[in-house]
Design a protein around this motif. Structure first.
Motif, short mmCIF file in Angstrom:
data_model
loop_
_atom_site.label_atom_id
_atom_site.label_comp_id
_atom_site.label_asym_id
_atom_site.label_seq_id
_atom_site.Cartn_x
_atom_site.Cartn_y
_atom_site.Cartn_z
N PHE A 90 0.82 -1.21 0.00
CA PHE A 90 0.00 0.00 0.00
C PHE A 90 0.86 1.26 0.00
O PHE A 90 0.46 2.29 -0.58
N GLY A 91 2.04 1.21 0.64
CA GLY A 91 2.93 2.36 0.60
C GLY A 91 3.42 2.65 -0.81
O GLY A 91 3.45 3.80 -1.24
N CYS A 92 3.81 1.59 -1.52
CA CYS A 92 4.24 1.75 -2.91
C CYS A 92 3.07 2.18 -3.79
O CYS A 92 3.24 3.00 -4.70
N PHE A 108 3.77 -2.92 -9.84
CA PHE A 108 5.01 -2.52 -9.18
C PHE A 108 4.88 -2.58 -7.66
O PHE A 108 5.86 -2.84 -6.96
N SER A 109 3.66 -2.35 -7.16
CA SER A 109 3.44 -2.45 -5.71
C SER A 109 3.57 -3.89 -5.23
O SER A 109 4.15 -4.16 -4.18
N VAL A 110 3.02 -4.83 -6.01
CA VAL A 110 3.18 -6.25 -5.68
C VAL A 110 4.64 -6.65 -5.73
O VAL A 110 5.15 -7.36 -4.84
N ILE A 153 14.49 2.58 -6.64
CA ILE A 153 13.63 2.30 -7.80
C ILE A 153 12.18 2.68 -7.52
O ILE A 153 11.56 3.42 -8.28
N PHE A 154 11.65 2.17 -6.41
CA PHE A 154 10.21 2.31 -6.16
C PHE A 154 9.83 3.61 -5.45
O PHE A 154 8.64 3.94 -5.38
N ALA A 155 10.79 4.33 -4.91
CA ALA A 155 10.51 5.63 -4.30
C ALA A 155 11.24 6.75 -5.02
O ALA A 155 10.67 7.81 -5.28
#
Length: 311
Positions: free
Chosen positions: A107-109, A151-153, A205-207
């Motif tokens: 959920f944060g991503c 991407f969140s998964v 990458i994700f942030a």
């Protein structure tokens, strides 16, 4: 004491925010109130957007999904924290810890990705207004939502893999109210250098990439707005971005503060207090930011309330 795999430790101890018995009831009441406001406020945004046809636009589509992600994000940790304060039993099992950190990162991503999609929406609306409806079509909006979910998964599963490989010595006392991966890395007694590098890569990458895209979008927006001759036109263009920019600053500002504090003073509970800002305060304020600064939301809210009154 011999090292043992994390799967052999039945329980972890969440130290929470305070051990002071006199603070438990005030903390429980305060966080219960804030959590209720968070869930109700975000549910209200979802109801407003779904019930008003004028709000069926890309910006509000992403806003409704952001509200849904905010509910999930805060619900990964706050109900458990309320349970721990009420029962004074602050243990969490291995399976619950892995589940919590997986959902927390998902959920944060998702929040980060949706905020990035909203920045792209504002970029197209201001820099390419004549082609907005063509570019931001329902198909693209659906693809952006699907990509955000994918991407969140991926982010959550990478964190799950990383933490599931950690080795600890003896009892695990987490100086927070939830299973935070950086804290678990600090508490591991095995060599975590490779996992630390992986954690930095995941964060970059994700942030980092979404943050850079948001900065790029707003740089282009500012450049386009400054070319507008009239002051009224500049104000109107900036006002359409004010709510989203406030959410961006709140989300990334509190998130950065949490991980700086946990890196500097992870053994104390200052990081846990900072995490409250990130996990609870930010999702609670988002509905207020969009409802107080957005005429469309306020108009739709009045219409929804008047419709409820006459029912």
């Amino acid at each position: 004491m011999e090292s043992q795999n994390i799967t052999q430790i039945p329980k972890f101890l969440l130290l929470g925010l305070s051990d002071d018995p006199n603070l438990q009831h005030p903390l429980f009441g305060m966080f219960l109130f804030m959590y209720t406001v968070t869930v109700c406020g975000n549910l209200l945004i979802i109801m407003i957007v779904s019930s008003n046809g004028h709000l069926h636009t890309p910006m509000y589509f992403f806003l409704a999904n952001l509200s849904l992600a905010d509910i999930g994000f805060t619900s990964t940790a706050i109900p458990k924290m309320l349970h721990d304060i009420y029962t004074t039993q602050k243990t969490i099992s291995y399976a619950e810890c892995l589940t919590q950190l997986t959902l927390f990162n998902f959920f944060g991503c998702m929040d980060s990705m949706l905020i990035t999609a909203m920045a792209y929406d504002r970029f197209v609306a201001i820099c390419h207004p004549l082609h907005y409806s063509v570019i931001m079509n329902p198909r693209l909006c659906g693809l952006l939502l699907l990509a955000s979910s994918f991407f969140s998964v991926l982010d959550s599963q990478l964190h799950y893999f990383m933490v599931s490989q950690l080795i600890f010595c003896g009892d695990v006392e987490i100086p927070s109210f939830f299973c935070d991966p950086p804290l678990l890395l600090n508490l591991a007694c095995s060599d975590t250098s490779s996992y630390s590098i992986l954690a930095y890569c995941i964060g970059g990458i994700f942030a980092g990439v979404p943050a850079l895209w948001i900065l790029f979008s707003y740089a282009r927006i500012v450049s386009s707005v400054l070319r507008v001759s009239s002051s009224g036109g500049k104000y109107k263009a900036f006002s359409t971005c004010a709510s989203h920019l406030s959410v961006v600053c709140l989300f990334y500002g509190t998130g950065l503060g949490v991980y700086i504090s946990s890196a500097v003073i992870f053994s104390h509970r200052s990081g846990a207090v900072a995490s409250v800002m990130y996990i609870l305060v930010t999702p609670m304020l988002n509905p207020f930011i969009y409802s107080l600064r957005n005429k469309d939301i306020k108009r739709a809210l009045k219409k929804l309330l008047s419709r409820t009154t006459y029912m």
